[in-house]
Design a protein around this motif. Structure first.
Motif, PDB file in Angstrom:
ATOM      1  N   SER A 110     -13.339 -28.475 -11.711  1.00  0.00           N
ATOM      2  CA  SER A 110     -14.448 -27.589 -11.367  1.00  0.00           C
ATOM      3  C   SER A 110     -13.898 -26.364 -10.657  1.00  0.00           C
ATOM      4  O   SER A 110     -13.108 -26.482  -9.718  1.00  0.00           O
ATOM      5  CB  SER A 110     -15.438 -28.294 -10.437  1.00  0.00           C
ATOM      6  OG  SER A 110     -16.016 -29.398 -11.078  1.00  0.00           O
ATOM      7  N   ALA A 111     -14.303 -25.198 -11.122  1.00  0.00           N
ATOM      8  CA  ALA A 111     -14.000 -23.944 -10.430  1.00  0.00           C
ATOM      9  C   ALA A 111     -15.187 -23.672  -9.517  1.00  0.00           C
ATOM     10  O   ALA A 111     -16.329 -23.573  -9.975  1.00  0.00           O
ATOM     11  CB  ALA A 111     -13.809 -22.814 -11.423  1.00  0.00           C
ATOM     12  N   LEU A 112     -14.924 -23.623  -8.236  1.00  0.00           N
ATOM     13  CA  LEU A 112     -15.987 -23.456  -7.249  1.00  0.00           C
ATOM     14  C   LEU A 112     -15.841 -22.124  -6.531  1.00  0.00           C
ATOM     15  O   LEU A 112     -14.750 -21.777  -6.078  1.00  0.00           O
ATOM     16  CB  LEU A 112     -15.933 -24.583  -6.212  1.00  0.00           C
ATOM     17  CG  LEU A 112     -15.954 -26.003  -6.769  1.00  0.00           C
ATOM     18  CD1 LEU A 112     -15.657 -26.995  -5.656  1.00  0.00           C
ATOM     19  CD2 LEU A 112     -17.294 -26.298  -7.404  1.00  0.00           C
ATOM     20  N   ASN A 113     -16.921 -21.395  -6.440  1.00  0.00           N
ATOM     21  CA  ASN A 113     -16.960 -20.178  -5.640  1.00  0.00           C
ATOM     22  C   ASN A 113     -18.019 -20.398  -4.570  1.00  0.00           C
ATOM     23  O   ASN A 113     -19.207 -20.518  -4.878  1.00  0.00           O
ATOM     24  CB  ASN A 113     -17.274 -18.955  -6.496  1.00  0.00           C
ATOM     25  CG  ASN A 113     -17.031 -17.677  -5.751  1.00  0.00           C
ATOM     26  OD1 ASN A 113     -16.212 -17.623  -4.836  1.00  0.00           O
ATOM     27  ND2 ASN A 113     -17.740 -16.629  -6.125  1.00  0.00           N
ATOM     28  N   ILE A 114     -17.573 -20.508  -3.323  1.00  0.00           N
ATOM     29  CA  ILE A 114     -18.471 -20.790  -2.208  1.00  0.00           C
ATOM     30  C   ILE A 114     -18.770 -19.466  -1.524  1.00  0.00           C
ATOM     31  O   ILE A 114     -17.847 -18.783  -1.059  1.00  0.00           O
ATOM     32  CB  ILE A 114     -17.834 -21.786  -1.210  1.00  0.00           C
ATOM     33  CG1 ILE A 114     -17.441 -23.079  -1.938  1.00  0.00           C
ATOM     34  CG2 ILE A 114     -18.783 -22.084  -0.071  1.00  0.00           C
ATOM     35  CD1 ILE A 114     -16.073 -23.087  -2.496  1.00  0.00           C
TER      36      ILE A 114
ATOM     37  N   LYS B 143     -11.045 -27.722  -8.148  1.00  0.00           N
ATOM     38  CA  LYS B 143     -10.915 -29.127  -7.771  1.00  0.00           C
ATOM     39  C   LYS B 143     -10.962 -29.982  -9.034  1.00  0.00           C
ATOM     40  O   LYS B 143     -11.912 -29.915  -9.803  1.00  0.00           O
ATOM     41  CB  LYS B 143     -12.023 -29.552  -6.806  1.00  0.00           C
ATOM     42  CG  LYS B 143     -11.839 -30.993  -6.351  1.00  0.00           C
ATOM     43  CD  LYS B 143     -12.677 -31.358  -5.163  1.00  0.00           C
ATOM     44  CE  LYS B 143     -12.341 -32.781  -4.738  1.00  0.00           C
ATOM     45  NZ  LYS B 143     -13.110 -33.208  -3.607  1.00  0.00           N
ATOM     46  N   TRP B 144      -9.897 -30.785  -9.199  1.00  0.00           N
ATOM     47  CA  TRP B 144      -9.798 -31.686 -10.351  1.00  0.00           C
ATOM     48  C   TRP B 144     -10.463 -33.018 -10.032  1.00  0.00           C
ATOM     49  O   TRP B 144     -10.665 -33.370  -8.865  1.00  0.00           O
ATOM     50  CB  TRP B 144      -8.324 -31.913 -10.705  1.00  0.00           C
ATOM     51  CG  TRP B 144      -7.741 -30.790 -11.497  1.00  0.00           C
ATOM     52  CD1 TRP B 144      -7.557 -30.742 -12.845  1.00  0.00           C
ATOM     53  CD2 TRP B 144      -7.272 -29.535 -10.994  1.00  0.00           C
ATOM     54  NE1 TRP B 144      -6.995 -29.534 -13.217  1.00  0.00           N
ATOM     55  CE2 TRP B 144      -6.815 -28.778 -12.093  1.00  0.00           C
ATOM     56  CE3 TRP B 144      -7.201 -28.954  -9.725  1.00  0.00           C
ATOM     57  CZ2 TRP B 144      -6.291 -27.492 -11.968  1.00  0.00           C
ATOM     58  CZ3 TRP B 144      -6.685 -27.674  -9.586  1.00  0.00           C
ATOM     59  CH2 TRP B 144      -6.233 -26.971 -10.709  1.00  0.00           C
ATOM     60  N   LYS B 145     -10.771 -33.772 -11.080  1.00  0.00           N
ATOM     61  CA  LYS B 145     -11.403 -35.089 -10.904  1.00  0.00           C
ATOM     62  C   LYS B 145     -10.537 -36.035 -10.080  1.00  0.00           C
ATOM     63  O   LYS B 145     -11.053 -36.883  -9.372  1.00  0.00           O
ATOM     64  CB  LYS B 145     -11.697 -35.719 -12.268  1.00  0.00           C
ATOM     65  CG  LYS B 145     -12.902 -35.112 -12.930  1.00  0.00           C
ATOM     66  CD  LYS B 145     -13.296 -35.657 -14.279  1.00  0.00           C
ATOM     67  CE  LYS B 145     -12.741 -36.917 -14.785  1.00  0.00           C
ATOM     68  NZ  LYS B 145     -13.263 -37.337 -16.089  1.00  0.00           N
ATOM     69  N   ASN B 146      -9.216 -35.881 -10.142  1.00  0.00           N
ATOM     70  CA  ASN B 146      -8.327 -36.776  -9.390  1.00  0.00           C
ATOM     71  C   ASN B 146      -8.215 -36.387  -7.907  1.00  0.00           C
ATOM     72  O   ASN B 146      -7.465 -37.003  -7.168  1.00  0.00           O
ATOM     73  CB  ASN B 146      -6.936 -36.809 -10.033  1.00  0.00           C
ATOM     74  CG  ASN B 146      -6.204 -35.480  -9.941  1.00  0.00           C
ATOM     75  OD1 ASN B 146      -6.663 -34.530  -9.311  1.00  0.00           O
ATOM     76  ND2 ASN B 146      -5.055 -35.407 -10.596  1.00  0.00           N
TER      77      ASN B 146
END
Length: 160
Positions: free
Chosen positions: A65-69, A88-91
């Protein structure tokens, strides 16, 4: 008379000892869905975070997931804002892409891990796939300008 002098001396020593405590910043405690920090010695909190999420490589072993906070609101000024971009990767593996901070004078400060060794954004390891916590601190430099700011005790926490 001796007692008054001793009392006065003790009061002066106590006053001097306590005055040095005023220079330290109180320790911050976590506030969910926020960025907190000391910005050049002044406490700042950004709350009501908004997380913009894009998923890549869906249902594959390398899904992330590419997250922009972002937060465009702050308790003292509507022009002041902050943005943190991470993957953030699933692992659980997480990397920081960049951090932007715009001060009340509309000066933009940008942190990129590849170009700024004086500033750190660290992600705390966790088992919750939909939670990010971490710290930020150091000197961050104005984009195309001469200014710099010092951020200390920066902490963040959010769920997405």
């Amino acid at each position: 008379m001796k007692q008054k002098i001793l009392f006065l001396l003790a009061s002066v020593i106590l006053l001097i000892a306590c005055s040095s405590d005023n220079n330290s910043e109180p320790q911050l405690t976590e506030i969910p869905q926020s960025f907190q920090m000391y910005y050049n010695g002044k406490y700042k909190v950004f709350s009501n975070l908004r997380v913009i999420k894009s998923v890549y490589n869906k249902d594959q072993s390398n899904e992330y997931s590419a997250l922009n906070i972002v937060t465009w609101q702050e308790n003292e000024s509507l022009t002041e804002r902050m943005s943190l971009s991470i993957n953030k990767w699933k692992n659980g593996r997480t990397i920081v892409n960049e951090l932007w901070y715009v001060d009340p004078d509309d000066k933009t400060y940008i942190y990129s891990p590849s170009s700024n060794v004086d500033f750190k954004v660290e992600i705390n390891p966790n088992t919750d796939v939909y939670e990010i916590k971490g710290t930020l601190y150091g000197i961050i430099y104005q984009n195309s300008g001469p200014s710099e700011i010092k951020i200390t005790q920066g902490i963040f926490s959010f769920k997405y």
